[in-house]
Write a protein that holds these residues in place. Structure first.
Motif, PDB file in Angstrom:
ATOM      1  N   ARG A 280       1.243  -1.325  -0.325  1.00 58.18           N
ATOM      2  CA  ARG A 280      -0.138   0.215  -0.250  1.00 58.18           C
ATOM      3  C   ARG A 280       0.535   1.530   0.315  1.00 58.18           C
ATOM      4  N   HIS A 281       2.595   1.452   0.852  1.00 59.36           N
ATOM      5  CA  HIS A 281       2.625   2.083   0.821  1.00 59.36           C
ATOM      6  C   HIS A 281       3.455   2.853   0.239  1.00 59.36           C
ATOM      7  N   ALA A 282       3.551   1.792  -0.862  1.00 54.02           N
ATOM      8  CA  ALA A 282       4.904   2.024  -1.619  1.00 54.02           C
ATOM      9  C   ALA A 282       3.660   1.887  -2.939  1.00 54.02           C
ATOM     10  N   LYS A 283       2.507   2.155  -3.387  1.00 57.58           N
ATOM     11  CA  LYS A 283       2.194   2.221  -4.567  1.00 57.58           C
ATOM     12  C   LYS A 283       1.483   3.712  -4.333  1.00 57.58           C
ATOM     13  N   LEU A 284       1.431   4.676  -2.553  1.00 54.21           N
ATOM     14  CA  LEU A 284       1.286   5.852  -2.821  1.00 54.21           C
ATOM     15  C   LEU A 284       2.726   6.198  -3.054  1.00 54.21           C
ATOM     16  N   ARG A 285       3.823   5.995  -2.587  1.00 53.17           N
ATOM     17  CA  ARG A 285       4.732   6.442  -3.390  1.00 53.17           C
ATOM     18  C   ARG A 285       4.989   6.182  -4.787  1.00 53.17           C
ATOM     19  N   ASN A 286       4.585   5.561  -5.748  1.00 52.08           N
ATOM     20  CA  ASN A 286       4.614   5.454  -6.960  1.00 52.08           C
ATOM     21  C   ASN A 286       6.207   4.279  -7.124  1.00 52.08           C
ATOM     22  N   MET A 287       6.185   3.583  -5.947  1.00 52.10           N
ATOM     23  CA  MET A 287       7.085   2.304  -6.483  1.00 52.10           C
ATOM     24  C   MET A 287       7.073   0.805  -6.089  1.00 52.10           C
ATOM     25  N   SER A 288       7.439   0.411  -6.656  1.00 55.75           N
ATOM     26  CA  SER A 288       7.638  -1.326  -7.129  1.00 55.75           C
ATOM     27  C   SER A 288       8.437  -1.368  -5.042  1.00 55.75           C
TER      28      SER A 288
ATOM     29  N   GLU B 147      11.988  -1.343  -5.132  1.00 56.45           N
ATOM     30  CA  GLU B 147      12.291  -0.207  -4.315  1.00 56.45           C
ATOM     31  C   GLU B 147      12.527   0.082  -3.053  1.00 56.45           C
ATOM     32  N   PHE B 148      10.829   0.079  -2.784  1.00 56.57           N
ATOM     33  CA  PHE B 148      10.130   0.486  -1.615  1.00 56.57           C
ATOM     34  C   PHE B 148      11.390  -0.376  -0.333  1.00 56.57           C
ATOM     35  N   ILE B 149      11.343  -1.420  -0.774  1.00 51.38           N
ATOM     36  CA  ILE B 149      12.183  -2.406   0.327  1.00 51.38           C
ATOM     37  C   ILE B 149      13.400  -2.159   0.844  1.00 51.38           C
ATOM     38  N   ALA B 150      13.968  -1.271  -0.353  1.00 45.83           N
ATOM     39  CA  ALA B 150      15.488  -1.696  -0.963  1.00 45.83           C
ATOM     40  C   ALA B 150      15.702  -0.031  -0.628  1.00 45.83           C
ATOM     41  N   SER B 151      14.758   1.184  -0.104  1.00 46.62           N
ATOM     42  CA  SER B 151      14.329   2.305   0.252  1.00 46.62           C
ATOM     43  C   SER B 151      14.963   2.215   1.802  1.00 46.62           C
ATOM     44  N   TYR B 152      14.958   1.279   2.343  1.00 41.17           N
ATOM     45  CA  TYR B 152      15.007   0.902   3.383  1.00 41.17           C
ATOM     46  C   TYR B 152      16.478   0.033   4.282  1.00 41.17           C
ATOM     47  N   GLY B 153      17.068  -0.049   2.839  1.00 42.44           N
ATOM     48  CA  GLY B 153      18.552  -0.699   3.374  1.00 42.44           C
ATOM     49  C   GLY B 153      18.402  -2.034   3.242  1.00 42.44           C
ATOM     50  N   PHE B 154      16.829  -2.802   2.688  1.00 45.87           N
ATOM     51  CA  PHE B 154      17.170  -4.310   2.510  1.00 45.87           C
ATOM     52  C   PHE B 154      16.792  -4.770   0.910  1.00 45.87           C
ATOM     53  N   ILE B 155      17.248  -6.016   0.587  1.00 46.19           N
ATOM     54  CA  ILE B 155      17.139  -6.136  -0.403  1.00 46.19           C
ATOM     55  C   ILE B 155      16.003  -7.782  -0.398  1.00 46.19           C
ATOM     56  N   TYR B 156      14.960  -7.532  -1.671  1.00 46.27           N
ATOM     57  CA  TYR B 156      13.700  -8.254  -1.531  1.00 46.27           C
ATOM     58  C   TYR B 156      14.097  -9.497  -2.615  1.00 46.27           C
TER      59      TYR B 156
END
Length: 457
Positions: A312-320, A323-332
């Motif tokens: 939900r929050h990734a969609k709000l930021r127009n991110m996959s 990409e959203f998880i990577a922005s917090y330093g993790f690898i999905y």
């Protein structure tokens, strides 16, 4: 009570004279009171007669005296014909009579002068200070800073000195500020804070600062306070009366000491937005850390709540999601992507080496769930499980069927060189090899027969 065996000659003579006066109704001998009129210190005759009057005739102990005011005590003394002593020796000072009669009690502060101030006006500053400090001590307060925590109106009534407030305009704060100068602020005593007074804003600032400091709130915590939080902190009345129920106005005044300033309001809005983002980021990192293995996050779909939250929050930021998880330093690590890159032969070779699914996942930079799914697709399960499975039996099944222990089964397998397939969960043996061997062992082993016979009982 008076012990006549411990009295001096002068005291005995004075008591004898006093009893004659009471019994015969005559007057005291001429110049009886004048003898001690100019005496400095304790007036012995007056002391013993006063004590006899109050303790023996009236039945009062020293602890009962504070329950009476000075006027009542004087009336009792006059009724027992001691008006001459009151006028000549003490100039109508009843408190001086008590101090003369009970010097030890006043010295040990069992009786104190302020105990009779509560029946009238509190004019002596020292009496007020002593009375309040005694009350505070009796209430178990050891630190001055703890005084505002109690409801002192009830305690002043409890200790019988409530009318001391009459000297301080009935203000608890003014009373304690008099006794402990400079130790308190009007806002410390919440029930006396006048939020509608001219100093309401200053009181509000002081009280908020005190509460925030006691609760160890940092700047971000203050910026994120809502109405419910103000109420939990005990600031609801202040918020409604002083700031018209607006938490934003309260924060503005606390941080900038202004209300309605455009520049400060704009800056405060930006700070609140930044604080909310920091709070969100910290919360997101904590939630992702709970499901992460090192810096990798596997099988996020198994946690529906977190997956939906992230999506939900990734969609709000127009991110996959990646990409959203990577922005917090993790690898999905997505299973859908990993399955395309791992071949059947690779899995087979690694599994033959005895590597577990977790070890294979680390080797291939994948995740255990993906490896398990690929094994199910390529091999119908663990590649090391022999097939057809109906021709094989596990060690546990052999133990249950022939009533032998694990050590015995493995001894037979190793001695005869039977098939021995080790998987993640079980060890598989060929039925056509192990079953005849176990039947032969049961028939020939004396130890086995003995143990079966022994425990069959």
């Amino acid at each position: 009570m008076i012990n006549i065996f411990k009295l001096s000659t002068i005291e005995l003579e004075a008591l004898s004279t006093y009893r004659d006066v009471l019994e015969t109704g005559s007057n005291f001998p001429k110049n009886f009171w004048v003898q001690e009129k100019d005496t400095n210190g304790i007036k012995t005759r007056c002391s013993i007669i006063t004590r006899y009057c109050l303790e023996t005739l009236e039945g009062l102990s020293p602890n009962d005296l504070p329950t009476l005011n000075l006027k009542q005590i004087k009336e009792k003394l006059v009724n027992w014909r001691l008006s001459g002593m009151i006028q000549l020796n003490f100039n109508n000072d009843i408190l001086a009579i008590l101090k003369n009669a009970y010097p030890n009690e006043f010295r040990d502060r069992i009786l104190t002068e302020w105990m009779w101030s509560k029946h009238g006006l509190w004019e002596n500053d020292n009496y007020i200070i002593e009375a309040v400090k005694v009350m505070v001590k009796r209430e178990g307060i050891t630190h001055v800073r703890d005084i505002p925590l109690l409801d002192w109106k009830k305690r002043l009534q409890k200790h019988g000195i409530y009318n001391v407030l009459s000297r301080f305009n009935w203000s608890i704060y003014e009373l304690f500020n008099f006794v402990y100068p400079g130790k308190f602020h009007p806002a410390d005593f919440r029930y006396k804070v006048k939020w509608s007074s001219d100093q309401s804003l200053e009181n509000a600032f002081y009280y908020m600062h005190k509460i925030f400091k006691n609760k160890n709130l940092e700047l971000d915590d203050i910026l994120l306070l809502n109405t419910s939080a103000f109420r939990k902190l005990g600031l609801a009345a202040m918020l409604v009366t002083v700031f018209e129920s607006s938490t934003f106005k309260a924060k503005e005044y606390y941080l900038y000491r202004t209300i309605g300033d455009k520049e400060n309001r704009k800056e405060l809005q930006n700070e609140i937005k930044a604080a909310k983002k920091r709070h969100f980021d910290e919360n997101m990192i904590k939630r992702l850390s709970k499901v992460a293995q090192g810096k990798f996050i596997y099988n996020l779909h198994s946690n529906n709540v977190l997956y939906g939250y992230v999506k939900r929050h990734a969609k709000l930021r127009n991110m996959s999601i990646e990409e959203f998880i990577a922005s917090y330093g993790f690898i999905y690590k997505s299973a859908a992507q990993d399955k395309k890159n791992i071949s059947r032969e690779t899995l087979w070779e690694l599994r033959k080496k005895g590597m577990t699914y977790v070890e294979i996942a680390k080797e291939l930079d994948s995740n255990p769930t993906t490896i398990s799914q690929l094994c199910d697709r390529y091999f119908g399960g663990d590649p090391l499980i022999p097939r057809p499975i109906s021709d094989y039996i596990t060690v546990q099944e052999v133990m249950n069927k022939y009533h032998v222990d694990h050590k015995t089964v493995m001894k037979v397998v190793l001695e005869n060189g039977f098939e021995n397939h080790t998987t993640i969960r079980f060890r598989y043996l060929n039925k056509h090899e192990i079953e005849p061997a176990m039947e032969k062992y049961i028939q020939e082993s004396k130890h086995h027969k003995f143990m079966v016979k022994r425990y069959a009982k």
